[in-house]
Design a protein around this motif. Structure first.
Motif, PDB file in Angstrom:
ATOM      1  N   PRO A   1       0.826  -1.209   0.000  1.00 19.83           N
ATOM      2  CA  PRO A   1       0.000   0.000   0.000  1.00 19.83           C
ATOM      3  C   PRO A   1       0.861   1.259   0.000  1.00 19.83           C
ATOM      4  N   VAL A   2       0.448   2.218  -0.778  1.00 23.76           N
ATOM      5  CA  VAL A   2       1.202   3.477  -0.898  1.00 23.76           C
ATOM      6  C   VAL A   2       0.269   4.645  -0.577  1.00 23.76           C
ATOM      7  N   LEU A   3       0.664   5.454   0.404  1.00 23.05           N
ATOM      8  CA  LEU A   3      -0.090   6.671   0.719  1.00 23.05           C
ATOM      9  C   LEU A   3       0.623   7.839   0.045  1.00 23.05           C
ATOM     10  N   GLN A   4      -0.048   8.418  -0.938  1.00 25.47           N
ATOM     11  CA  GLN A   4       0.499   9.552  -1.684  1.00 25.47           C
ATOM     12  C   GLN A   4      -0.098  10.840  -1.127  1.00 25.47           C
ATOM     13  N   THR A   5       0.751  11.664  -0.520  1.00 25.29           N
ATOM     14  CA  THR A   5       0.296  12.931   0.055  1.00 25.29           C
ATOM     15  C   THR A   5       0.694  14.076  -0.864  1.00 25.29           C
TER      16      THR A   5
END
Length: 265
Positions: free
Chosen positions: A163-167
């Protein structure tokens, strides 16, 4: 004496007028087909590139693999400021690659119960995330790639999701959806980058290749596990479908235009 006047209609003129009246309609249909084609092509290209992808240089069980995460879009066009990559529970550590323009840190978590590794050692902590923070926001539409080195689990057939959280400067996108049993990964809106672990390589053969990852992708998609060697987040397939549909629409528009010009002659 009554004079009778008979009005004669010229058949050739009437036919010509009919053809002339039909031309605007045909031209309009041709224009609409072209517009629809452009829309489909645009949608397909955007869908194919809007997600975060992962490309492993090896998928062989027990091998050391360099994972490349690439992306080229922000959050609703807002520039990207941070990329946080979560490791699956099957992986306990990762070595991030230094990247100009980005600061990087490893985030650890304490395990609820000690975990015994395959080499016999016991750990009480593991690396749960690798976080890259941009020194300057990365503009939407600019591609970049970040890399981490991991040791793949010894068991083949497992699907590893990252999972990748792109902010971004405004908002964020959590690429964390994982396909459930029987679910098509292409239906996910925000899929987690993932791939499947393949069989271990025989001694002297080195580690898995991109070709092996592609084979794994085909098997994985058939079983709807959602694993892909170079995961495109599910939208890539939808994007290519859009491109094909767009090309068909373009051909239809061209055919209509040819017919229209033929009538004019």
């Amino acid at each position: 004496m009554t004079t009778q006047t008979t009005q004669t209609t010229n058949p050739a003129r009437t036919a010509g007028e009919t053809r002339t009246n039909r031309r605007p309609a045909r031209t309009l249909r041709t224009g609409l087909a072209a517009a629809a084609t452009i829309g489909l092509l645009g949608f397909g290209a955007a869908a194919a590139s809007a997600h975060v992808h992962v490309t492993p240089d090896s998928t062989a069980a027990g091998s050391s693999s360099l994972l490349t995460f690439d992306f080229s879009h922000g959050c609703e066009a807002a520039p990207t400021t941070e990329i946080a990559i979560s490791l699956p529970e099957q992986i306990d550590d990762a070595t991030p690659t230094a990247h100009p323009g980005w600061d990087v840190e490893k985030v650890e978590e304490t395990l609820e119960t000690p975990k015994k590794l395959e080499n016999g050692t016991t750990i009480t902590k593991r690396v749960s995330q690798i976080v890259y923070t941009a020194k300057e926001p990365l503009a939407d539409g600019v591609r970049d790639a970040l890399q981490i080195q991991v040791q793949l689990p010894a068991a083949e057939g497992e699907t590893l999701a990252f999972p990748v959280l792109q902010t971004c400067t405004e908002g964020s996108t959590d690429w964390a959806q994982v396909a459930e049993a029987g679910q098509d990964s292409h239906d996910l809106e925000s899929p987690a980058p993932s791939f499947a672990v393949t069989a271990a390589e025989a001694a002297g053969h080195g580690h898995g290749t991109a070709e092996g990852a592609a084979d794994t992708e085909q098997v994985s998609n058939t079983s709807a596990a959602g694993a892909r060697g170079t995961n495109d987040g599910g939208a890539a397939t939808a994007g290519w479908v859009g491109l094909v549909a767009g090309l068909l629409g373009l051909l239809a528009g061209a055919a209509a235009l040819v017919r229209t010009r033929g009538v004019k002659k």
